[in-house]
Design an enzyme around this catalytic site. Structure first.
Site, PDB file in Angstrom:
ATOM      1  N   ARG A   1       0.860  -1.186   0.000  1.00  0.00           N
ATOM      2  CA  ARG A   1       0.000   0.000   0.000  1.00  0.00           C
ATOM      3  C   ARG A   1       0.894   1.231   0.000  1.00  0.00           C
ATOM      4  O   ARG A   1       1.956   1.240   0.623  1.00  0.00           O
ATOM      5  CB  ARG A   1      -0.906   0.039   1.230  1.00  0.00           C
ATOM      6  CG  ARG A   1      -2.118  -0.875   1.156  1.00  0.00           C
ATOM      7  CD  ARG A   1      -3.161  -0.397   0.131  1.00  0.00           C
ATOM      8  NE  ARG A   1      -4.319  -1.269   0.089  1.00  0.00           N
ATOM      9  CZ  ARG A   1      -4.473  -2.310  -0.735  1.00  0.00           C
ATOM     10  NH1 ARG A   1      -3.525  -2.595  -1.604  1.00  0.00           N
ATOM     11  NH2 ARG A   1      -5.568  -3.040  -0.714  1.00  0.00           N
TER      12      ARG A   1
ATOM     13  N   GLU B   1      -3.023   7.839  -4.141  1.00  0.00           N
ATOM     14  CA  GLU B   1      -3.466   7.322  -5.448  1.00  0.00           C
ATOM     15  C   GLU B   1      -4.955   7.547  -5.724  1.00  0.00           C
ATOM     16  O   GLU B   1      -5.380   7.494  -6.884  1.00  0.00           O
ATOM     17  CB  GLU B   1      -3.123   5.830  -5.586  1.00  0.00           C
ATOM     18  CG  GLU B   1      -3.908   4.897  -4.695  1.00  0.00           C
ATOM     19  CD  GLU B   1      -3.434   3.438  -4.798  1.00  0.00           C
ATOM     20  OE1 GLU B   1      -2.226   3.180  -4.699  1.00  0.00           O
ATOM     21  OE2 GLU B   1      -4.296   2.565  -4.986  1.00  0.00           O
TER      22      GLU B   1
ATOM     23  N   HIS C   1      -1.586   0.491  -9.595  1.00  0.00           N
ATOM     24  CA  HIS C   1      -2.276  -0.517  -8.761  1.00  0.00           C
ATOM     25  C   HIS C   1      -2.852  -1.652  -9.634  1.00  0.00           C
ATOM     26  O   HIS C   1      -4.062  -1.919  -9.597  1.00  0.00           O
ATOM     27  CB  HIS C   1      -3.392   0.154  -7.931  1.00  0.00           C
ATOM     28  CG  HIS C   1      -3.689  -0.570  -6.661  1.00  0.00           C
ATOM     29  ND1 HIS C   1      -3.908   0.070  -5.470  1.00  0.00           N
ATOM     30  CD2 HIS C   1      -3.796  -1.888  -6.383  1.00  0.00           C
ATOM     31  CE1 HIS C   1      -4.148  -0.826  -4.527  1.00  0.00           C
ATOM     32  NE2 HIS C   1      -4.090  -2.020  -5.060  1.00  0.00           N
TER      33      HIS C   1
HETATM   34  P1  NAD Z   1      -1.446 -11.411   4.610  1.00  0.00           P
HETATM   35  O1  NAD Z   1      -2.340 -10.976   5.725  1.00  0.00           O
HETATM   36  O2  NAD Z   1      -1.508 -12.822   4.152  1.00  0.00           O
HETATM   37  O3  NAD Z   1       0.076 -11.080   4.985  1.00  0.00           O
HETATM   38  C1  NAD Z   1       0.471  -9.896   5.600  1.00  0.00           C
HETATM   39  C2  NAD Z   1       1.663 -10.220   6.480  1.00  0.00           C
HETATM   40  O4  NAD Z   1       2.131  -8.973   7.034  1.00  0.00           O
HETATM   41  C3  NAD Z   1       1.312 -11.132   7.652  1.00  0.00           C
HETATM   42  O5  NAD Z   1       2.207 -12.213   7.710  1.00  0.00           O
HETATM   43  C4  NAD Z   1       1.434 -10.219   8.868  1.00  0.00           C
HETATM   44  O6  NAD Z   1       1.878 -10.902  10.038  1.00  0.00           O
HETATM   45  C5  NAD Z   1       2.479  -9.237   8.369  1.00  0.00           C
HETATM   46  N1  NAD Z   1       2.517  -8.012   9.162  1.00  0.00           N
HETATM   47  C6  NAD Z   1       1.536  -7.398   9.851  1.00  0.00           C
HETATM   48  N2  NAD Z   1       2.009  -6.318  10.478  1.00  0.00           N
HETATM   49  C7  NAD Z   1       3.328  -6.260  10.188  1.00  0.00           C
HETATM   50  C8  NAD Z   1       4.365  -5.375  10.543  1.00  0.00           C
HETATM   51  N3  NAD Z   1       4.152  -4.344  11.384  1.00  0.00           N
HETATM   52  N4  NAD Z   1       5.594  -5.602  10.053  1.00  0.00           N
HETATM   53  C9  NAD Z   1       5.833  -6.655   9.244  1.00  0.00           C
HETATM   54  N5  NAD Z   1       4.886  -7.534   8.878  1.00  0.00           N
HETATM   55  C10 NAD Z   1       3.657  -7.340   9.343  1.00  0.00           C
HETATM   56  O7  NAD Z   1      -1.756 -10.409   3.433  1.00  0.00           O
HETATM   57  P2  NAD Z   1      -1.436 -10.600   1.881  1.00  0.00           P
HETATM   58  O8  NAD Z   1      -2.585 -11.256   1.202  1.00  0.00           O
HETATM   59  O9  NAD Z   1      -0.077 -11.191   1.741  1.00  0.00           O
HETATM   60  O10 NAD Z   1      -1.421  -9.088   1.379  1.00  0.00           O
HETATM   61  C11 NAD Z   1      -0.448  -8.165   1.855  1.00  0.00           C
HETATM   62  C12 NAD Z   1      -0.841  -6.768   1.428  1.00  0.00           C
HETATM   63  O11 NAD Z   1      -0.715  -6.664   0.015  1.00  0.00           O
HETATM   64  C13 NAD Z   1      -2.316  -6.415   1.694  1.00  0.00           C
HETATM   65  O12 NAD Z   1      -2.510  -5.900   3.022  1.00  0.00           O
HETATM   66  C14 NAD Z   1      -2.601  -5.363   0.664  1.00  0.00           C
HETATM   67  O13 NAD Z   1      -2.399  -4.083   1.225  1.00  0.00           O
HETATM   68  C15 NAD Z   1      -1.562  -5.616  -0.418  1.00  0.00           C
HETATM   69  N6  NAD Z   1      -2.169  -5.999  -1.705  1.00  0.00           N
HETATM   70  C16 NAD Z   1      -1.866  -5.282  -2.806  1.00  0.00           C
HETATM   71  C17 NAD Z   1      -2.436  -5.614  -4.034  1.00  0.00           C
HETATM   72  C18 NAD Z   1      -2.101  -4.868  -5.304  1.00  0.00           C
HETATM   73  O14 NAD Z   1      -2.801  -5.038  -6.316  1.00  0.00           O
HETATM   74  N7  NAD Z   1      -1.052  -4.069  -5.348  1.00  0.00           N
HETATM   75  C19 NAD Z   1      -3.326  -6.686  -4.113  1.00  0.00           C
HETATM   76  C20 NAD Z   1      -3.597  -7.415  -2.961  1.00  0.00           C
HETATM   77  C21 NAD Z   1      -3.018  -7.065  -1.750  1.00  0.00           C
END
Ligand code: NAD
Length: 328
Positions: free
Chosen positions: A234, A263, A295
């Site tokens: 994000r 964005e 995005h």
């Molecule tokens: P997920 O919940 O499976 O994984 C997120 C990980 O981050 C978890 O392991 C969690 O423990 C960790 N985390 C939480 N707080 C943290 C911190 N302070 N420091 C380090 N790690 C921490 O989520 P995901 O499905 O892997 O998605 C991750 C992110 O990707 C989403 O939150 C979303 O913002 C982003 N995303 C972007 C797109 C895109 O099109 N660009 C699409 C989907 C998701």
């Protein structure tokens, strides 16, 4: 059941209509974003579905509840754009699509990394202009380099698995260790150590209060000079002004961004004949080693199919009173 779909793009329409063949809900598409000025459109709907560009704060939630909306069905995994506390306090159910395709995002992050390293975005333009010089296009072997992954959940772990194939050293930071990453040879470490050692850093943690501007001036200064930063998480994870300052000094060598902290109102629109008002964004675009996409990391056929199917399954869960883990 009546469902209002906000921030509709043509691709949403196609995939949601296809998925709705199994449900037969009354679905109405609105191109506009959901905000205080448009929330009245939700009148008469049981469900409002929104996307990452919709800002669903407390006032919008109060209005939705007043209008009788019972479920906010997010067409995204991230939920940083929704005031969940307000939704819970006011009894508005919120559902999301927690895992539509971690491969889509992880593969895209690798794509940004490869393009930036080997300057493919610059080479494309150069060859189109019949400039076949290689000067300025020098990259480095990934093999043997150190890749730092922040957030090793669903997407971060797929990214880790792909990167393993390049023969890199994998280090990671997360609040919880993921066994799949450990199996791939990733070593968990502190953020400070990751910043100090990584040649490439990829962000895959959620945007929540503790991670807002995680990559700030101090973090950037503690990174290896010339590091490559990839953000498909994000926009708010990075302090963009601090990033620009670090790009100007060369402390940060290359940046791949699929997300940007301001964005909303920019990404997902054709502004090619407008004047961009965001001077920070346009400054960011001036660096040759900054590659920005709007995005699109999630944007694969498989992901869109899952998003549409899960969104409608979440609506059905409301209808039949069977709450699923996707409801938050
Ligand atoms: P997920 O919940 O499976 O994984 C997120 C990980 O981050 C978890 O392991 C969690 O423990 C960790 N985390 C939480 N707080 C943290 C911190 N302070 N420091 C380090 N790690 C921490 O989520 P995901 O499905 O892997 O998605 C991750 C992110 O990707 C989403 O939150 C979303 O913002 C982003 N995303 C972007 C797109 C895109 O099109 N660009 C699409 C989907 C998701």
């Amino acid at each position: 059941m009546k469902i209002a779909i906000f921030s509709t793009q043509p691709f949403d329409r196609d995939y949601l209509l296809q998925a709705n063949l199994a449900y037969g809900y009354e679905v109405v598409f609105f191109e506009t974003r959901l905000h205080l000025g448009t929330v009245s459109l939700a009148k008469g709907f049981d469900v409002v579905s929104c996307f990452v560009t919709d800002q669903v704060g407390k006032e919008v939630i109060e209005k939705l509840v007043d209008l009788g909306v019972r479920l906010l069905a997010l067409r995204s995994a991230g939920f940083n754009h929704v005031d969940l506390n307000a939704a819970h306090a006011l009894g508005l159910r919120v559902a999301r699509v927690p895992a539509y395709s971690p491969y889509a995002v992880a593969e895209f992050a690798v794509g940004l990394l490869l393009a930036l390293n080997r300057k493919i975005h610059l080479a494309f333009n150069r060859v189109r202009e019949h400039n076949f010089l290689l000067t300025g296009l020098l990259g480095f072997d990934l093999h043997g380099k150190t890749v730092g992954i922040i957030g090793t959940g669903k997407i971060g772990s797929v990214f880790c698995h792909i990167m393993r194939g390049f023969g890199v050293e994998l280090i990671g930071y997360d609040l919880v260790e993921n066994p799949s990453c450990l199996e791939d040879g990733l070593h968990y470490t502190t953020l400070a150590d990751l910043y100090a050692r990584a040649d490439i850093i990829s962000l895959h943690c959620p945007l929540i209060p503790p991670t807002h501007h995680l990559i700030n001036a101090a973090a950037l200064a503690s990174m290896k000079p010339g590091v490559m930063l990839i953000n498909t998480g994000r926009g708010g994870l990075i302090d963009t002004l601090a990033l620009i300052a670090a790009l100007k000094t060369g402390q940060i060598g290359a940046v791949g961004l699929d997300v940007y902290e301001k964005e909303e109102g920019l990404f997902f629109y054709d502004l090619s004949t407008s004047s961009i008002q965001d001077d920070v964004f346009t400054r960011l675009q001036t660096f040759p080693h900054v590659l920005i996409t709007a995005h699109q990391a999630f944007f694969t056929k498989e992901a869109l199919t899952h998003i549409a199917q899960t969104t409608l399954a979440n609506c059905q869960a409301l209808e039949v009173g069977q709450w699923q883990e996707t409801l938050i």
